[in-house]
Design an enzyme around this catalytic site. Structure first.
Site, PDB file in Angstrom:
ATOM      1  N   ASN A   9       0.861  -1.177   0.000  1.00 51.26           N
ATOM      2  CA  ASN A   9       0.000   0.000   0.000  1.00 51.26           C
ATOM      3  C   ASN A   9       0.902   1.235   0.000  1.00 51.26           C
ATOM      4  OD1 ASN A   9      -1.748   2.067   0.614  1.00 51.26           O
ATOM      5  ND2 ASN A   9      -2.387   1.263   2.598  1.00 51.26           N
ATOM      6  N   TRP A  10       0.983   1.880  -1.138  1.00 54.24           N
ATOM      7  CA  TRP A  10       1.908   3.019  -1.268  1.00 54.24           C
ATOM      8  C   TRP A  10       1.398   4.260  -0.547  1.00 54.24           C
ATOM      9  CZ3 TRP A  10       4.166   3.306  -6.969  1.00 54.24           C
ATOM     10  CH2 TRP A  10       4.682   2.047  -7.311  1.00 54.24           C
ATOM     11  N   LYS A  11       0.143   4.253  -0.158  1.00 55.61           N
ATOM     12  CA  LYS A  11      -0.474   5.427   0.486  1.00 55.61           C
ATOM     13  C   LYS A  11      -0.216   6.680  -0.370  1.00 55.61           C
ATOM     14  CE  LYS A  11      -0.244   3.093   4.885  1.00 55.61           C
ATOM     15  NZ  LYS A  11      -0.113   3.158   6.325  1.00 55.61           N
ATOM     16  N   GLU A  98      -6.837   4.425   8.170  1.00 55.37           N
ATOM     17  CA  GLU A  98      -6.675   5.849   7.866  1.00 55.37           C
ATOM     18  C   GLU A  98      -7.946   6.414   7.235  1.00 55.37           C
ATOM     19  OE1 GLU A  98      -3.005   5.384   5.716  1.00 55.37           O
ATOM     20  OE2 GLU A  98      -2.056   4.799   7.597  1.00 55.37           O
ATOM     21  N   GLU A 168      -5.232  -5.312  10.776  1.00 55.73           N
ATOM     22  CA  GLU A 168      -4.214  -4.281  10.964  1.00 55.73           C
ATOM     23  C   GLU A 168      -4.466  -3.535  12.270  1.00 55.73           C
ATOM     24  OE1 GLU A 168      -2.309  -2.958   7.029  1.00 55.73           O
ATOM     25  OE2 GLU A 168      -4.132  -1.772   7.286  1.00 55.73           O
ATOM     26  N   GLY A 235       2.932  -1.188   4.350  1.00 56.49           N
ATOM     27  CA  GLY A 235       2.983   0.244   4.042  1.00 56.49           C
ATOM     28  C   GLY A 235       4.423   0.672   3.811  1.00 56.49           C
ATOM     29  N   GLY A 236       5.032   1.235   4.839  1.00 58.46           N
ATOM     30  CA  GLY A 236       6.375   1.812   4.738  1.00 58.46           C
ATOM     31  C   GLY A 236       7.400   0.951   4.004  1.00 58.46           C
TER      32      GLY A 236
HETATM   33  P1  PGA Z   1       2.896   0.149   7.726  1.00 61.36           P
HETATM   34  O1  PGA Z   1       1.432   0.345   7.101  1.00 61.36           O
HETATM   35  O2  PGA Z   1       3.463  -1.106   7.141  1.00 61.36           O
HETATM   36  O3  PGA Z   1       3.659   1.382   7.336  1.00 61.36           O
HETATM   37  O4  PGA Z   1       2.719   0.022   9.215  1.00 61.36           O
HETATM   38  C1  PGA Z   1       0.581  -0.746   6.927  1.00 61.36           C
HETATM   39  C2  PGA Z   1      -0.750  -0.304   6.388  1.00 61.36           C
HETATM   40  O5  PGA Z   1      -1.225   0.771   6.774  1.00 61.36           O
HETATM   41  O6  PGA Z   1      -1.366  -0.999   5.557  1.00 61.36           O
END
Ligand code: PGA
Length: 251
Positions: A9-11, A98, A168, A235-236
């Site tokens: 997930n690149w956000k 989010e 999550e 994510g990160g």
């Molecule tokens: P993160 O994010 O790996 O940066 O904790 C995960 C996500 O929000 O899907």
């Protein structure tokens, strides 16, 4: 048997050139490797089309990070399931914490989106998870159960089978604080039990349940070795091709 799925997930990261660079690097990193998991990348909307063209003829699948629940209309700034299909998306992340906390999305709205995704042959990655306060006051199972029941409300067994669930815990997202493999497995087993109640044992055994929250190249293997952890929503650590590759190859 159910599929392992590793999704990135690149956000709200990477402009167009950076997106091209990241997916090109990922392709190079995975070239010639035997993959035991389905790999999904979920860039921003503006990069979907170019990323799709770059992953053509590879096993990397395209996902989106969100969508609206209705077909089309006067909804400035929104995007529809049909639009996502038309650029080649196969997955869509729905109900991310989010979206729930920053944008106020309710379980009811997420339920409408899940239905809309399935109607359009998109696989929803339905996110659920408790806050730190909820974990500390012992309501993790209650919170996760009510989110999943509400978000899957009115779906047939077949539709539930075509849905991916991502557990999550909010306190683990972007914090560097991962749930221990045991903590995660406990909730995943609980979710599998709930899915068994909602459908039946056979159907529930085929549903991929991903873990998300500070997954990285170091902790992925142990998390993914747990019996009910069938993948990761990252994510990160998906923003660098080599760390995402290491997570993918830890399956
Ligand atoms: P993160 O994010 O790996 O940066 O904790 C995960 C996500 O929000 O899907």
């Amino acid at each position: 048997m159910r599929k392992y799925i590793i999704a990135g997930n690149w956000k709200m990261n990477k402009n167009l050139n950076e997106a091209i660079q990241l997916v090109s690097d990922l392709k190079t990193e995975l070239d010639g490797k035997v993959l035991n998991a389905e790999v999904v990348v979920a860039p921003t909307f503006i990069a979907l089309e170019v990323v799709k063209s770059l992953v053509k003829n590879t096993s990397i699948k395209l996902g989106a990070q969100n969508m609206h629940s209705i077909d089309s209309g006067a909804l400035t700034g929104e995007i529809s399931a049909d639009m996502l299909k038309s650029v080649g998306c196969e997955y869509v992340i729905l109900g991310h914490s989010e979206r729930r906390t920053i944008f106020g999305e309710s379980d009811e709205f997420i339920n409408q989106k899940v239905k809309q995704a399935l109607k359009n042959n998109l696989i929803p990655i339905l996110c659920c998870g408790e806050s730190l306060e909820e974990r500390e006051n012992g309501s993790t199972f209650k919170v996760v159960e009510s989110q999943i029941r509400a978000c899957l409300n009115g779906l047939s067994n077949e539709e539930i089978k075509n849905t991916v669930v991502a557990y999550e815990p909010i306190w683990a997202i972007g914090t560097g604080k991962t749930a221990t493999p045991e903590q995660a497995q406990e909730v995943h087993a609980f979710i599998r039990g709930l899915l068994t109640n909602l459908t039946n044992a056979e159907t529930a055994s085929e549903i991929t349940i991903q873990y998300g929250g500070s997954v990285n190249a170091k902790n992925a293997k142990e998390l993914l070795s747990k019996p009910d952890i069938d993948g990761a929503l990252v994510g990160g650590a998906c923003l660098k091709a080599d760390s995402f590759r290491d997570i993918i190859l830890s399956v």
